[in-house]
Write an enzyme that holds these catalytic residues in place. Structure first.
Site, PDB file in Angstrom:
ATOM      1  N   GLU A   5      39.102  31.368  36.150  1.00  0.00           N
ATOM      2  CA  GLU A   5      38.659  32.230  35.049  1.00  0.00           C
ATOM      3  C   GLU A   5      38.323  33.571  35.684  1.00  0.00           C
ATOM      4  O   GLU A   5      37.355  33.700  36.422  1.00  0.00           O
ATOM      5  CB  GLU A   5      37.447  31.593  34.356  1.00  0.00           C
ATOM      6  CG  GLU A   5      37.231  32.119  32.957  1.00  0.00           C
ATOM      7  CD  GLU A   5      36.240  33.263  32.930  1.00  0.00           C
ATOM      8  OE1 GLU A   5      36.700  34.432  32.960  1.00  0.00           O
ATOM      9  OE2 GLU A   5      35.028  32.997  32.880  1.00  0.00           O
ATOM     10  N   GLY A  63      35.506  34.317  38.775  1.00  0.00           N
ATOM     11  CA  GLY A  63      35.187  35.507  39.562  1.00  0.00           C
ATOM     12  C   GLY A  63      36.265  36.547  39.399  1.00  0.00           C
ATOM     13  O   GLY A  63      36.966  36.588  38.372  1.00  0.00           O
ATOM     14  N   SER A  64      36.436  37.357  40.420  1.00  0.00           N
ATOM     15  CA  SER A  64      37.363  38.485  40.312  1.00  0.00           C
ATOM     16  C   SER A  64      38.820  38.031  40.430  1.00  0.00           C
ATOM     17  O   SER A  64      39.120  36.999  41.049  1.00  0.00           O
ATOM     18  CB  SER A  64      37.057  39.509  41.394  1.00  0.00           C
ATOM     19  OG  SER A  64      37.254  38.922  42.653  1.00  0.00           O
ATOM     20  N   THR A  65      39.696  38.823  39.847  1.00  0.00           N
ATOM     21  CA  THR A  65      41.124  38.496  39.886  1.00  0.00           C
ATOM     22  C   THR A  65      41.632  38.512  41.320  1.00  0.00           C
ATOM     23  O   THR A  65      42.436  37.650  41.708  1.00  0.00           O
ATOM     24  CB  THR A  65      41.900  39.484  38.988  1.00  0.00           C
ATOM     25  OG1 THR A  65      41.476  39.244  37.640  1.00  0.00           O
ATOM     26  CG2 THR A  65      43.400  39.273  39.069  1.00  0.00           C
ATOM     27  N   GLY A 113      40.633  35.342  42.947  1.00  0.00           N
ATOM     28  CA  GLY A 113      41.397  34.264  42.293  1.00  0.00           C
ATOM     29  C   GLY A 113      42.808  34.170  42.854  1.00  0.00           C
ATOM     30  O   GLY A 113      43.310  33.068  43.112  1.00  0.00           O
ATOM     31  N   GLU A 123      39.248  46.696  35.255  1.00  0.00           N
ATOM     32  CA  GLU A 123      37.955  46.107  34.908  1.00  0.00           C
ATOM     33  C   GLU A 123      36.852  46.802  35.710  1.00  0.00           C
ATOM     34  O   GLU A 123      36.991  46.996  36.908  1.00  0.00           O
ATOM     35  CB  GLU A 123      37.956  44.614  35.246  1.00  0.00           C
ATOM     36  CG  GLU A 123      36.666  43.945  34.857  1.00  0.00           C
ATOM     37  CD  GLU A 123      36.648  42.455  35.163  1.00  0.00           C
ATOM     38  OE1 GLU A 123      37.037  42.063  36.268  1.00  0.00           O
ATOM     39  OE2 GLU A 123      36.223  41.699  34.274  1.00  0.00           O
ATOM     40  N   CYS A 181      32.792  39.058  31.863  1.00  0.00           N
ATOM     41  CA  CYS A 181      34.241  39.179  32.085  1.00  0.00           C
ATOM     42  C   CYS A 181      34.977  39.384  30.751  1.00  0.00           C
ATOM     43  O   CYS A 181      36.048  39.978  30.710  1.00  0.00           O
ATOM     44  CB  CYS A 181      34.787  37.984  32.836  1.00  0.00           C
ATOM     45  SG  CYS A 181      34.165  36.442  32.210  1.00  0.00           S
TER      46      CYS A 181
HETATM   47  P1  ADP Z   1      32.589  39.657  41.863  1.00  0.00           P
HETATM   48  O1  ADP Z   1      33.482  40.806  42.166  1.00  0.00           O
HETATM   49  O2  ADP Z   1      32.320  39.467  40.443  1.00  0.00           O
HETATM   50  O3  ADP Z   1      31.404  39.540  42.756  1.00  0.00           O
HETATM   51  P2  ADP Z   1      33.950  37.700  43.391  1.00  0.00           P
HETATM   52  O4  ADP Z   1      35.271  37.141  43.009  1.00  0.00           O
HETATM   53  O5  ADP Z   1      33.871  38.543  44.601  1.00  0.00           O
HETATM   54  O6  ADP Z   1      33.457  38.403  42.088  1.00  0.00           O
HETATM   55  O7  ADP Z   1      32.874  36.551  43.540  1.00  0.00           O
HETATM   56  C1  ADP Z   1      32.797  35.421  42.708  1.00  0.00           C
HETATM   57  C2  ADP Z   1      32.433  34.223  43.544  1.00  0.00           C
HETATM   58  O8  ADP Z   1      33.475  33.996  44.488  1.00  0.00           O
HETATM   59  C3  ADP Z   1      31.172  34.396  44.373  1.00  0.00           C
HETATM   60  O9  ADP Z   1      30.500  33.150  44.416  1.00  0.00           O
HETATM   61  C4  ADP Z   1      31.709  34.759  45.735  1.00  0.00           C
HETATM   62  O10 ADP Z   1      30.842  34.435  46.814  1.00  0.00           O
HETATM   63  C5  ADP Z   1      32.969  33.926  45.807  1.00  0.00           C
HETATM   64  N1  ADP Z   1      34.003  34.406  46.718  1.00  0.00           N
HETATM   65  C6  ADP Z   1      34.207  35.672  47.169  1.00  0.00           C
HETATM   66  N2  ADP Z   1      35.275  35.709  47.981  1.00  0.00           N
HETATM   67  C7  ADP Z   1      35.774  34.450  48.044  1.00  0.00           C
HETATM   68  C8  ADP Z   1      36.894  33.840  48.710  1.00  0.00           C
HETATM   69  N3  ADP Z   1      37.712  34.540  49.470  1.00  0.00           N
HETATM   70  N4  ADP Z   1      37.106  32.521  48.514  1.00  0.00           N
HETATM   71  C9  ADP Z   1      36.294  31.797  47.725  1.00  0.00           C
HETATM   72  N5  ADP Z   1      35.221  32.305  47.089  1.00  0.00           N
HETATM   73  C10 ADP Z   1      34.963  33.608  47.245  1.00  0.00           C
END
Ligand code: ADP
Length: 492
Positions: free
Chosen positions: A271, A249-251, A254, A403, A305
């Site tokens: 990742e 997912g997003s940095t 992460g 990004e 990504c």
């Molecule tokens: P994007 O910006 O691509 O949506 P995110 O990182 O927000 O990416 O989301 C990727 C995944 O992480 C999704 O399944 C989302 O629900 C989950 N997610 C978002 N916030 C959190 C968090 N604080 N802890 C764990 N998972 C999360």
């Protein structure tokens, strides 16, 4: 003679005003329930707090289904089910675990069309991509890891690989089923059990996978799927009985995850984002390179990504490349994701569309010159964005640095290979890169100096389950795929 005439006719009348007739994929064979529950311990469980959210079709803005929203107590139930299943599953001979994975892989192949249509309905990506990339690769990941399940001592010779325990896996919305496969297959092959949380905007194919797992009679609790948004993911990360977190997912998220599990002993692979540079050298086959750039950033709406969101082009061929890029952009078909002719589908969500639009405005404000094709976007309440190209941006501009996760390409030029390398590496990310050149020696020179986990040469966005995928720096750590990916789920 008649044949020759016809040929000429086609050639003479060929111009840019032509349109393909609609070729929509049939949806009659697709069954999407009105409402989905969590899949925990081998059965469907209503959410403990009774909450649901909608998943919508981004091409129409219409609701597809109501989805259970996972609370901490749902996560508790799922982790407990996975823990209970861990002993028997990890004790199963590898050959038996492999059989389950083979069954799953074969079933995904059998039902590929259904999965592909649902992926495009829920995520907005063109059916061509769901059919040709997402679903076959998801099946390939299960096949690949099924093959390892009884050969782990060969995978790690002289060592004694043991599973980690219960893995919490959180995935994004850009490749929903494929990301589920990347996470589930290595975990299961090595004897771990899993709680998977799909992204809130694209839960349907993971839930279809749960139906398939249920139909196959998979041992209960080995795979648990809990749906929800960020809070549900956070509850999974923080659960004390989780041994490993795998996140894509997003940095920003992460980093949050990394902080929240620091000192707990949980294993982690991340990742995250990317800002890949696609570099075209002056000796490259330009038409192929242009097609690769288009594939790298515009197909799948830039929702990748590892998208080649920066183009670095050698100054001597800059104007030629930009002209060809613009010409090719104007032939891209934007529209119904279920139409087989569509190149660019819908943006995954309203929120993501707003983010992309904000970046496009910023690019213009920061002095970039914008190019978008003429013509109007599809009508209706869907979320659409034209493929966009920016030239004239400074290295310090936001569009070069951040990004975007949308169909927006920032073009810069360079004179020497050193300058290209410096520009390409001047980013906090390090996920992927591409090099286009006729000379093998230049490929070696560039690829050894580019700081990216995946580098393609004279191609882009090619994936294989045997090939490890992952990044450097703020793009995360750990690899998925290949032996490296397998090793992220074992301890010695
Ligand atoms: P994007 O910006 O691509 O949506 P995110 O990182 O927000 O990416 O989301 C990727 C995944 O992480 C999704 O399944 C989302 O629900 C989950 N997610 C978002 N916030 C959190 C968090 N604080 N802890 C764990 N998972 C999360």
């Amino acid at each position: 003679m008649a044949k020759k005439k016809n040929k000429e006719k086609t050639r003479i009348h060929f111009d840019t005003d032509w349109k393909y007739d609609p070729a929509p994929e049939s949806v009659e064979h697709i069954k999407v329930n009105k409402q989905y529950e969590h899949y925990i311990g081998g059965s469907w469980k209503s959410p403990n707090e009774g909450k649901y959210f909608n998943t919508v079709n981004p091409a129409s803005g219409k609701r597809l289904a109501r989805i259970a929203s996972g609370s901490t107590s749902d996560i508790d139930d799922a982790v407990a089910a996975a823990r209970k299943a861990f002993g028997p599953w990890s004790a199963l001979p590898g050959k038996e675990r492999g059989k389950w994975l083979f069954k799953l892989a074969r079933q995904i192949q059998e039902r590929a069309r259904e999965f592909a249509v649902i992926e495009s309905l829920d995520g907005g990506k063109p059916i061509r991509e769901s059919k040709a990339v997402d679903i076959p690769l998801a099946a390939a990941h299960f096949f690949y890891h099924a093959g390892w399940a009884d050969k782990l001592t060969y995978a790690f010779p002289g060592r004694n690989p043991e599973p980690l325990g219960v893995a919490g896996q959180i995935i994004p919305w850009n490749f929903p089923l494929l990301m589920a496969a990347w996470k589930l297959a290595p975990a299961l092959a090595t004897g771990n059990t899993v709680v998977l949380k799909p992204a809130e905007t694209t839960p349907l194919t993971a839930l279809k996978l749960a139906e398939l797992i249920d139909d196959l009679g998979f041992p209960p609790g080995v795979i648990n799927i809990v749906t929800g948004a960020g809070d549900t993911g956070a509850a999974l990360v923080q659960h004390p009985d989780i041994d490993k977190i795998a996140f894509t997912g997003s940095t920003d998220v992460g980093k949050e995850i990394q902080k929240s599990i620091a000192g707990t002993g949980k294993k982690l692979t991340l990742e995250l984002g990317g800002k890949a540079a696609n570099i075209i050298l002056e000796d490259a086959a330009i038409d192929q390179a242009v097609e690769g750039i288009i594939n790298g950033i515009y197909f799948n709406q830039g929702h990748v990504c590892c998208a080649g969101s920066r183009l670095l082009v050698q100054e001597s061929i800059e104007s030629k490349v930009i002209k060809k890029l613009k010409d090719r952009m104007s032939t891209l078909v934007i529209g119904d994701p279920l139409d087989k002719n569509t190149d660019i589908g819908a943006i995954n969500s309203r929120a993501q569309l707003k983010t992309i639009q904000k970046y496009i405005e910023l690019g213009a404000k920061e002095g970039g010159e914008i190019f978008q094709c003429e013509g109007s976007l599809p009508d209706g309440k869907g979320f659409w964005c034209k493929p966009t190209l920016f030239t004239g941006l400074a290295q310090s501009s936001t569009l070069v640095k951040e990004e975007i996760f949308g169909p927006v390409l920032a073009v810069q030029s360079f004179r020497t290979l050193e300058e290209a390398l410096t520009k390409a590496n001047n980013t906090p990310y390090g996920l992927s890169a591409g090099v286009w050149t006729d000379k093998g020696a230049k490929i070696f020179k560039m690829t050894t100096k580019l700081k990216a986990g995946i580098i393609w040469a004279n191609t882009y966005n090619k994936f294989d389950p045997a090939s490890p995928f992952g990044g450097y720096k703020e793009s995360g750590f750990g690899r998925e795929g290949g032996l490296h990916g397998l090793s992220a789920y074992v301890t010695f």
